[in-house]
Motif scaffolding. Sequence first.
Motif, mmCIF file in Angstrom:
data_model
loop_
_atom_site.group_PDB
_atom_site.id
_atom_site.type_symbol
_atom_site.label_atom_id
_atom_site.label_comp_id
_atom_site.label_asym_id
_atom_site.label_seq_id
_atom_site.Cartn_x
_atom_site.Cartn_y
_atom_site.Cartn_z
ATOM 1 N N HIS A 16 -7.327 4.247 -3.691
ATOM 2 C CA HIS A 16 -7.030 3.064 -2.898
ATOM 3 C C HIS A 16 -7.980 3.010 -1.715
ATOM 4 N N TYR A 37 -1.539 13.699 0.607
ATOM 5 C CA TYR A 37 -2.802 13.182 1.108
ATOM 6 C C TYR A 37 -3.133 13.797 2.463
ATOM 7 N N TYR A 41 -4.131 7.607 -6.679
ATOM 8 C CA TYR A 41 -4.931 8.200 -5.622
ATOM 9 C C TYR A 41 -6.055 7.273 -5.151
ATOM 10 N N GLN A 87 0.824 -1.213 0.000
ATOM 11 C CA GLN A 87 0.000 0.000 0.000
ATOM 12 C C GLN A 87 0.855 1.258 0.000
ATOM 13 N N LEU A 143 2.121 9.790 3.331
ATOM 14 C CA LEU A 143 0.888 10.549 3.109
ATOM 15 C C LEU A 143 1.196 12.037 2.941
ATOM 16 N N LEU A 197 -6.911 4.445 1.682
ATOM 17 C CA LEU A 197 -6.986 5.882 1.939
ATOM 18 C C LEU A 197 -8.385 6.315 2.359
ATOM 19 N N ILE A 249 0.555 4.029 -3.075
ATOM 20 C CA ILE A 249 0.003 5.379 -2.936
ATOM 21 C C ILE A 249 0.893 6.417 -3.611
#
Length: 101
Positions: free
Chosen positions: A41, A97, A39, A31, A92, A44, A35
């Motif tokens: 997933h 994110y 975008y 994961q 992130l 998230l 990422i």
Amino acid sequence: MNYQLLLEYYSLGTELTDEDLELLDLELYTQIESIKTSYYHGCLEVAPEKICLASEICKGNLWITCLATVLDKLKPSSLASQDRVRKVFDELLRNNYLVIH
């Protein structure tokens, strides 16, 4: 087995085996790597409240954060500076994110 299902079992009190933890560790690594390129997933998305509570983090956290937290708790890294939660937050942030105000 799906990592979300394993975290669901964990939230219900099921003890995770060493094999389960290895699968979760591999899933987390996958994961984190994915990422960086996409975008869209499920990791998230916000995890259900019971998963956050079982992970001992605030409700509203992402699936990937819950996953990292459970792994850090049940299978700690040998180096404190290498904890999974820190890696997740770093990625992130790096990939926009999360935004710190």
